[in-house]
Design a protein around this motif. Structure first.
Motif, PDB file in Angstrom:
ATOM      1  N   LYS A   1      30.105  15.884  44.869  1.00 27.07           N
ATOM      2  CA  LYS A   1      31.243  15.248  44.238  1.00 27.07           C
ATOM      3  C   LYS A   1      30.895  13.815  43.850  1.00 27.07           C
ATOM      4  CE  LYS A   1      34.469  13.317  46.681  1.00 27.07           C
ATOM      5  NZ  LYS A   1      34.672  12.198  47.583  1.00 27.07           N
TER       6      LYS A   1
ATOM      7  N   HIS B   1      31.986  18.683  51.375  1.00 29.38           N
ATOM      8  CA  HIS B   1      31.404  18.751  52.728  1.00 29.38           C
ATOM      9  C   HIS B   1      32.446  19.069  53.798  1.00 29.38           C
ATOM     10  CE1 HIS B   1      32.736  14.560  53.141  1.00 29.38           C
ATOM     11  NE2 HIS B   1      32.512  14.665  54.437  1.00 29.38           N
ATOM     12  N   TYR B   2      33.751  18.929  53.462  1.00 28.20           N
ATOM     13  CA  TYR B   2      34.761  19.300  54.454  1.00 28.20           C
ATOM     14  C   TYR B   2      34.681  20.792  54.799  1.00 28.20           C
ATOM     15  CZ  TYR B   2      37.056  15.118  55.776  1.00 28.20           C
ATOM     16  OH  TYR B   2      37.310  13.920  56.379  1.00 28.20           O
TER      17      TYR B   2
ATOM     18  N   LYS C   1      32.472  21.557  57.750  1.00 25.62           N
ATOM     19  CA  LYS C   1      32.812  21.072  59.099  1.00 25.62           C
ATOM     20  C   LYS C   1      33.160  22.270  59.975  1.00 25.62           C
ATOM     21  CE  LYS C   1      34.423  16.502  57.719  1.00 25.62           C
ATOM     22  NZ  LYS C   1      33.663  15.486  58.426  1.00 25.62           N
TER      23      LYS C   1
ATOM     24  N   ARG D   1      30.898   0.646  48.360  1.00 23.41           N
ATOM     25  CA  ARG D   1      31.191   1.603  47.278  1.00 23.41           C
ATOM     26  C   ARG D   1      32.356   1.113  46.439  1.00 23.41           C
ATOM     27  NH1 ARG D   1      33.655   6.174  49.961  1.00 23.41           N
ATOM     28  NH2 ARG D   1      32.740   7.607  48.479  1.00 23.41           N
TER      29      ARG D   1
ATOM     30  N   TYR E   1      32.692   2.325  42.675  1.00 26.66           N
ATOM     31  CA  TYR E   1      33.088   3.739  42.576  1.00 26.66           C
ATOM     32  C   TYR E   1      34.543   3.909  43.018  1.00 26.66           C
ATOM     33  CZ  TYR E   1      34.201   8.207  44.697  1.00 26.66           C
ATOM     34  OH  TYR E   1      34.875   9.339  45.089  1.00 26.66           O
TER      35      TYR E   1
ATOM     36  N   MET F   1      39.741  11.812  47.837  1.00 21.47           N
ATOM     37  CA  MET F   1      40.004  12.633  49.032  1.00 21.47           C
ATOM     38  C   MET F   1      40.965  13.793  48.798  1.00 21.47           C
ATOM     39  SD  MET F   1      38.213  11.241  51.489  1.00 21.47           S
ATOM     40  CE  MET F   1      38.894  11.863  53.027  1.00 21.47           C
TER      41      MET F   1
ATOM     42  N   HIS G   1      38.988  17.254  49.349  1.00 21.62           N
ATOM     43  CA  HIS G   1      39.012  17.601  50.780  1.00 21.62           C
ATOM     44  C   HIS G   1      40.401  18.056  51.270  1.00 21.62           C
ATOM     45  CE1 HIS G   1      35.170  15.794  50.500  1.00 21.62           C
ATOM     46  NE2 HIS G   1      35.513  14.555  50.765  1.00 21.62           N
TER      47      HIS G   1
ATOM     48  N   LYS H   1      42.245   4.513  54.011  1.00 17.06           N
ATOM     49  CA  LYS H   1      41.169   3.688  54.572  1.00 17.06           C
ATOM     50  C   LYS H   1      41.788   2.584  55.432  1.00 17.06           C
ATOM     51  CE  LYS H   1      37.943   5.507  51.805  1.00 17.06           C
ATOM     52  NZ  LYS H   1      36.957   6.433  52.336  1.00 17.06           N
TER      53      LYS H   1
ATOM     54  N   ARG I   1      40.077   6.784  63.235  1.00 18.88           N
ATOM     55  CA  ARG I   1      39.494   7.853  62.424  1.00 18.88           C
ATOM     56  C   ARG I   1      39.932   9.181  63.024  1.00 18.88           C
ATOM     57  NH1 ARG I   1      33.991  10.537  62.382  1.00 18.88           N
ATOM     58  NH2 ARG I   1      33.753  11.286  60.236  1.00 18.88           N
TER      59      ARG I   1
ATOM     60  N   GLN J   1      38.185  16.012  63.617  1.00 21.17           N
ATOM     61  CA  GLN J   1      37.384  14.934  64.177  1.00 21.17           C
ATOM     62  C   GLN J   1      38.294  13.837  64.649  1.00 21.17           C
ATOM     63  OE1 GLN J   1      35.065  14.522  60.635  1.00 21.17           O
ATOM     64  NE2 GLN J   1      36.347  12.999  59.716  1.00 21.17           N
TER      65      GLN J   1
END
Ligand code: BG6
Length: 477
Positions: A143, A173-174, A177, A218, A221, A231, A235, A326, A331, A363
């Motif tokens: 992505k 990548h989610y 997991k 970043r 971006y 996101m 995800h 963010k 987290r 997580q």
């Protein structure tokens, strides 16, 4: 069990993602014997570098991003033996014949484009031009897969010119997991939950992906993207799909992805009043979002909360609340399924009994918790208490089993030729078709996001989104 021998060409091999995730992931799979001894990983990027210089860089990356173990140095020495480097330029013919000369016939071949999407078309074209886009080669892309429906379509078209859909692996990548895959096991390998998994028994679902970090490194971006594109479109929509989809008839790539597409296509448009966007503000001594991106006028959101509805029989009237941001207080990524309250209370003098909550933690501390109501022990009559039925994967599966990182799993799936955990082209486009009008709405109204404190749970307006419906967010952390 080792996968088949392979040649993996890693474009963007000196980039951040390759150093932090892809190469350490390959190393871990090598360590456990899944990457065969004769596998070859050919790093490729524009910079001129000798293979030895590349190996030194990979050594440094692995030492930085994998845990030290007693035999790491020895295994790393052997792993570096699988590596090579060829410099190529996506925009010219330089280097491509040399790259071709490195590749072996008769082994699995994968091209991993860990590069900016603007280079996808150029690299795919060069692979074709130099006779490397064979019908059984695999191409992996990262992505962001477009920034709206139109650009996603263009990317799809530029890849499909030379590769067929079954060769294209779009990473989210989610999906790699462990707990995300466990969500499918929980739903479809147990008979307890599925009969209750619908509007009759579920009041609402909350999906939270909160991050404590900001956008360090970043800025350019991110400011061009924001939480919705970065996101939610990928995800969070994927988490929503796996939570909401119908049981696929089998666990095959297309059966699973067909069901996910149906969920995305059933998403209702989201009204502006069902969205709260936020931007973290400066704190004493701490720069805020606007300082980080160096633009006092930026209207990009670093937080978003929204109420989403899936217009189908199973989920009619059940809101899915999504939130991500963010610089929040912790987290935490989790999915919380709130079951309805029991219809009637038989116990006198107790508070109304609350519905059960099933919490799927992605997580940290991956696991599943079912909050249940029991009789409160102790004197003082019949009282009720809510307690967790708790399962931590680390404890259940043995503390020393290091959880596999998403990238380890996904790269091995590419070699195995299993697309189940990758996004299909129509799926990505469907997600943009849903997200685009939402983003265009903000662009039209030029509304500013609400400021929120760093280390908080987001702006007040996100709390209101829930309170208004008589519900509460789960606390972050
Ligand atoms: C990435 C986003 O896709 O996912 C990042 O671009 C985000 O902004 C990251 O931080 C979160 O991933 P994880 O695995 O750390 O939850």
């Amino acid at each position: 069990i080792p996968v088949e021998p392979f040649d993996l060409v890693l474009f963007g091999a000196t980039g951040d993602l390759a150093r932090r995730k892809i190469l350490p992931g390959l190393f871990h799979r090598y360590e456990v014997g899944q990457v065969p001894q004769d596998a070859r990983i050919i790093g490729s990027a524009r910079s001129e570098m000798t293979p030895d210089e590349f190996k030194a860089d990979v050594r440094a990356a692995i030492e930085e991003f994998t845990p030290e173990t007693s035999d790491r140095a020895e295994v790393l020495g052997r792993f570096l033996g699988c590596l090579d480097y060829v410099s190529v330029d996506a925009m010219s013919d330089a280097g491509w014949s040399a790259l071709k000369g490195q590749l072996r016939p008769d082994v699995v071949r994968a091209y991993y484009l860990s590069v900016a999407p603007s280079l996808f078309a150029g690299i795919a074209g060069q692979l074709e031009k130099h006779g490397m886009a064979m019908p059984d080669a695999r191409i992996v892309v990262e992505k962001p897969f477009g920034r709206n429906l139109e650009t996603a379509r263009e990317l799809n078209a530029s890849l499909r010119k030379f590769f067929r859909e079954h060769q294209i692996y779009r990473i989210d990548h989610y999906l790699g997991k462990e707990t995300v895959q466990n969500l499918m096991a929980l739903r479809f390998a147990n008979s307890l939950f599925e009969p209750l998994w619908n509007a009759t028994h579920i009041d609402h679902v909350q999906i939270t992906v909160a991050e404590s970090l900001g956008i360090e490194g970043r800025e350019a971006y991110y400011d061009h993207s924001g939480a919705m594109r970065d996101m939610v479109q990928n995800h969070l929509v994927q988490l929503l799909c796996l939570t909401a989809m119908e049981p696929p008839s089998k666990f095959t790539p297309n059966a699973v992805r067909d069901e996910k597409v149906k969920v995305i296509e059933a998403l209702d448009p989201v009204a502006p009043s069902d969205i709260a966007r936020g931007q973290y503000r400066a704190d004493e001594g701490e720069d805020g979002y606007l300082d980080h991106v160096g633009d006092p006028q930026s209207r990009t959101e670093s937080f978003i909360a929204m109420k989403v509805r899936i217009a189908n029989w199973r989920w009619a009237g059940v809101p899915f609340y999504l939130r991500t941001g963010k610089r929040l207080r912790a987290r935490v990524s989790e999915i919380m399924v709130q079951f309805r309250d029991p219809p009637h209370t038989i116990f006198p003098n107790v508070e109304p009994v609350q519905g059960n909550k099933l919490i799927i933690r992605l997580q940290p501390d991956e696991g599943i918790t079912l909050r249940t109501t029991i009789k409160d022990p102790g004197p003082g009559g019949f009282r009720l208490a809510e307690v967790p039925l708790d399962m931590s994967f680390a404890e259940a599966l043995g503390a020393d089993s290091r959880p596999q990182d998403a990238y380890e799993r996904l790269v091995m799936d590419v070699i195995r030729g299993d697309q189940t955990l990758f996004m299909r082209g129509d799926e990505v486009e469907a997600a943009w078709a849903w997200a685009d009008p939402i983003i265009e709405g903000w662009e039209r109204t030029r509304d500013k996001p609400f400021p929120y404190d760093q280390g908080s749970s987001g702006p007040e307006e996100a709390l209101m989104l829930m309170h208004r419906d008589g519900r509460r967010w789960r606390q972050i952390g």
